[in-house]
Design a protein around this motif. Structure first.
Motif, PDB file in Angstrom:
ATOM      1  N   TYR A  91       0.835  -1.206   0.000  1.00 50.07           N
ATOM      2  CA  TYR A  91       0.000   0.000   0.000  1.00 50.07           C
ATOM      3  C   TYR A  91       0.870   1.256   0.000  1.00 50.07           C
ATOM      4  CZ  TYR A  91       0.533  -0.867   5.078  1.00 50.07           C
ATOM      5  OH  TYR A  91       1.013  -1.135   6.347  1.00 50.07           O
ATOM      6  N   TYR A 103      -1.593   4.420   0.679  1.00 51.15           N
ATOM      7  CA  TYR A 103      -2.764   4.192  -0.164  1.00 51.15           C
ATOM      8  C   TYR A 103      -3.648   3.137   0.489  1.00 51.15           C
ATOM      9  CZ  TYR A 103       0.011   6.869  -3.448  1.00 51.15           C
ATOM     10  OH  TYR A 103       0.743   7.873  -4.027  1.00 51.15           O
ATOM     11  N   LEU A 109      -9.679  -1.325  -1.784  1.00 48.33           N
ATOM     12  CA  LEU A 109      -9.788  -1.054  -3.222  1.00 48.33           C
ATOM     13  C   LEU A 109     -10.755  -2.034  -3.882  1.00 48.33           C
ATOM     14  CD1 LEU A 109      -6.016  -0.387  -4.010  1.00 48.33           C
ATOM     15  CD2 LEU A 109      -7.841   1.313  -3.787  1.00 48.33           C
ATOM     16  N   ILE A 112     -14.411  -0.792  -4.200  1.00 46.94           N
ATOM     17  CA  ILE A 112     -14.764   0.355  -5.051  1.00 46.94           C
ATOM     18  C   ILE A 112     -15.957  -0.008  -5.932  1.00 46.94           C
ATOM     19  CG2 ILE A 112     -13.964   1.748  -7.008  1.00 46.94           C
ATOM     20  CD1 ILE A 112     -11.198   1.766  -5.723  1.00 46.94           C
ATOM     21  N   ILE A 120      -7.879   1.785  -9.547  1.00 49.19           N
ATOM     22  CA  ILE A 120      -6.815   0.944  -8.996  1.00 49.19           C
ATOM     23  C   ILE A 120      -5.534   1.122  -9.801  1.00 49.19           C
ATOM     24  CG2 ILE A 120      -6.097  -1.454  -8.639  1.00 49.19           C
ATOM     25  CD1 ILE A 120      -9.064  -2.042  -7.923  1.00 49.19           C
ATOM     26  N   VAL A 123      -3.960   4.244  -8.594  1.00 52.98           N
ATOM     27  CA  VAL A 123      -3.267   4.023  -7.319  1.00 52.98           C
ATOM     28  C   VAL A 123      -1.899   3.403  -7.571  1.00 52.98           C
ATOM     29  CG1 VAL A 123      -3.283   2.697  -5.165  1.00 52.98           C
ATOM     30  CG2 VAL A 123      -5.356   3.860  -5.909  1.00 52.98           C
ATOM     31  N   ASN A 170      -8.246  -6.781 -10.746  1.00 56.36           N
ATOM     32  CA  ASN A 170      -7.747  -5.706  -9.887  1.00 56.36           C
ATOM     33  C   ASN A 170      -6.231  -5.766  -9.727  1.00 56.36           C
ATOM     34  OD1 ASN A 170     -10.389  -4.920  -9.561  1.00 56.36           O
ATOM     35  ND2 ASN A 170     -10.546  -5.494  -7.418  1.00 56.36           N
ATOM     36  N   LEU A 365     -11.216   8.123  -4.014  1.00 53.95           N
ATOM     37  CA  LEU A 365     -11.320   6.694  -3.734  1.00 53.95           C
ATOM     38  C   LEU A 365     -12.350   6.419  -2.641  1.00 53.95           C
ATOM     39  CD1 LEU A 365      -7.489   5.871  -3.722  1.00 53.95           C
ATOM     40  CD2 LEU A 365      -9.126   5.129  -5.469  1.00 53.95           C
ATOM     41  N   TYR A 369     -15.608   3.726  -2.065  1.00 53.08           N
ATOM     42  CA  TYR A 369     -15.617   2.512  -1.233  1.00 53.08           C
ATOM     43  C   TYR A 369     -16.363   2.667   0.093  1.00 53.08           C
ATOM     44  CZ  TYR A 369     -11.350   4.341   1.207  1.00 53.08           C
ATOM     45  OH  TYR A 369     -10.449   5.097   1.911  1.00 53.08           O
TER      46      TYR A 369
END
Length: 503
Positions: A91, A103, A109, A112, A120, A123, A170, A365, A369
């Protein structure tokens, strides 16, 4: 280069940022005498296999980033061949280095709702830019593990979720984002660490599934990544007897799994990197120094991560491997170094991070989420109860004046905690999870859990959960709450988005 020098390019031992000068000099010796190919940076010796949630040791952690950059400059300056610098930052740099951008976790993630792959990848791109600016060439991430076992002690929040295809897409999006930023990345932990109940840092996890089941779940994200052109995969220390002729052998040292399955059957042509060779799942199996390194090399690993016996490992490989095998792997590593710009590395300076842009991304983000996962939120009713002095906010494990709390006070015009709980008709409970790992109920004590459950059964409650959603299983029946909001993390931006749901 002679054969020993070529073999040395396969080694990426651990380098610790917070360490003694004596230990820094031992790394100097590995570079000068063994001519290793790279280094994998960790925060400190005691935290090498942990993330940044809790440190067992007390350290002077000031200037960690500057210390790492100073060490990279020091080590690169004495190396004949520029070193491939890697870090395990799932992260971001913040997993190992304080005061750097953090992150969201993969599990976050994975929640989301809209434009997940695009976000993603962004990120991964931002994370990659941070790392490239800090002199890192390779991030040992993301996890392509499918988190099908909620009791998994080592994956959990590190996985994008329970759906193999979603995990596949992802993790490749994250990989491609980092590649776009100009750094390397790798899918891990092949053949899949999600459905295990043993921490491979401590012992050998075993997956008792047949090959068809493994192909449908664990192996699917890796096959998808291979089909999408992924160039590096990390093999984990876990056994899958269905893939290794019935033997309970760690995949990281199994030729059947790495060479026969991954490289031949699944068609992977890229680089294979071992998980850390100091982990007890494999480290305790070999009494002769260097033997583990040879076995891992022979199994099909191209890069040997976190070897504790570099000199002996080079000697064992030199004695046992063919010249052709050594040359093929050496050429692959040199090509990787060229692709990542390692061979043109210059003296580094500490990067300046764009914190405003980082916060904007975090807000974007979080708006995707943070969500109501059960029940409803009636803001008009809440305002009426607040006006009547019948609404209270009860927070657990969080700061007294959290961003979420401040926003509630601003919204309802009074300090909710001043209302006596006996006279409250409704309670907003904010829970800031102490740990994202399942050990000891995610860090929650029995008394607090009992209090939350009792409150939910005796009052109308809305739970706002800032943490790993897997911890919700410890909070009783979610239907006891009027509503449940999952914030996934305690980022200020996530707290703001969660409080906006009360507007």
């Amino acid at each position: 280069m002679n054969l020993n020098q070529k073999i040395a390019q396969c080694f990426s031992p651990a380098a610790f940022i917070h360490d003694t000068e004596e230990n820094y000099q031992l790394i100097d010796s590995l570079i000068l005498e063994q001519e290793i190919g790279g280094l994998t940076f960790f925060h400190s010796r005691h935290s090498a296999a942990a993330n940044f949630e809790k440190r067992a040791e007390v350290l002077d952690v000031s200037g960690t980033l500057e210390k790492m950059i100073g060490l990279i400059n020091r080590y690169q300056a004495i190396s004949k061949t520029p070193l491939l610098i890697s870090i395990d930052g799932e992260y971001g740099l913040a997993m190992r280095i304080e005061k750097t951008p953090q992150y969201p976790f993969a599990i976050t993630l994975g929640a989301i709702k809209e434009n997940a792959l695009e976000l993603i990848e962004e990120v991964g791109y931002r994370m990659g830019l941070d790392m490239k600016g800090a002199g890192v060439h390779l991030n040992l991430a993301p996890c392509s593990d499918v988190n099908t076992n909620p009791n998994n002690p080592v994956i959990g929040y590190r996985s994008f979720g329970t759906n193999p295809q979603q995990v596949a897409e992802n993790s490749v999006a994250m990989y491609q984002g980092m590649k776009k930023a100009g750094i390397g990345a790798c899918l891990k932990h092949f053949p899949g660490h999600g459905d295990t109940q043993t921490d491979s840092h401590l012992g050998l996890p075993v997956i008792q599934k047949n090959k068809a089941e493994l192909l449908a779940e664990e192996l699917l994200p890796f096959q998808y990544g291979i089909d999408q052109g992924v160039e590096m995969i990390m093999v984990g220390h876990l056994a899958a007897p269905a893939l290794s002729g019935g033997k309970e052998i760690a995949s990281s040292i199994s030729r059947e799994i790495i060479t026969d399955l991954l490289k031949v059957e699944m068609g992977f042509k890229g680089l294979v990197i071992s998980d850390a060779l100091n982990m007890k799942a494999v480290a305790d199996l070999f009494s002769t120094p260097g033997q583990l390194e040879w076995v891992a090399f022979h199994a099909g690993n191209d890069i040997l991560c976190f070897s504790d016996h570099v000199k002996e490992g080079i000697e064992q490989i030199s004695e046992n491997a063919s010249e052709e095998q050594i040359n093929v792997i050496f050429e692959k590593i040199q090509k990787l170094k060229e692709q990542l710009g390692v061979l043109g590395s210059n003296n580094l300076e500490a990067p300046e991070f764009d914190w405003e842009s980082h916060s904007e991304l975090q807000s974007k983000l979080a708006s995707e989420y943070v969500s109501v996962i059960y029940g409803t939120i009636d803001s008009e009713e809440l305002q009426r109860l607040a006006d009547e002095g019948k609404l209270i906010h009860q927070s657990y494990y969080g700061q007294l004046e959290s961003t979420f709390s401040k926003n509630l006070i601003q919204k309802y015009g009074l300090n909710l905690s001043k209302t006596p709980i006996e006279s409250a008709e409704k309670v907003i409970i904010s829970l800031f999870l102490p740990s994202h790992k399942p050990l000891n109920q995610f860090g929650m004590d029995d008394k607090t859990l009992y209090e939350i459950k009792k409150l939910a059964q005796s009052k109308s409650c809305i739970l706002v959960h800032f943490g790993n959603p897997l911890a919700l299983s410890h909070l009783g029946n979610l239907e006891d709450f009027e509503g449940v909001i999952c914030g996934y993390q305690s980022f200020e931006e996530a707290q703001t988005i969660a409080s906006n749901l009360f507007l």
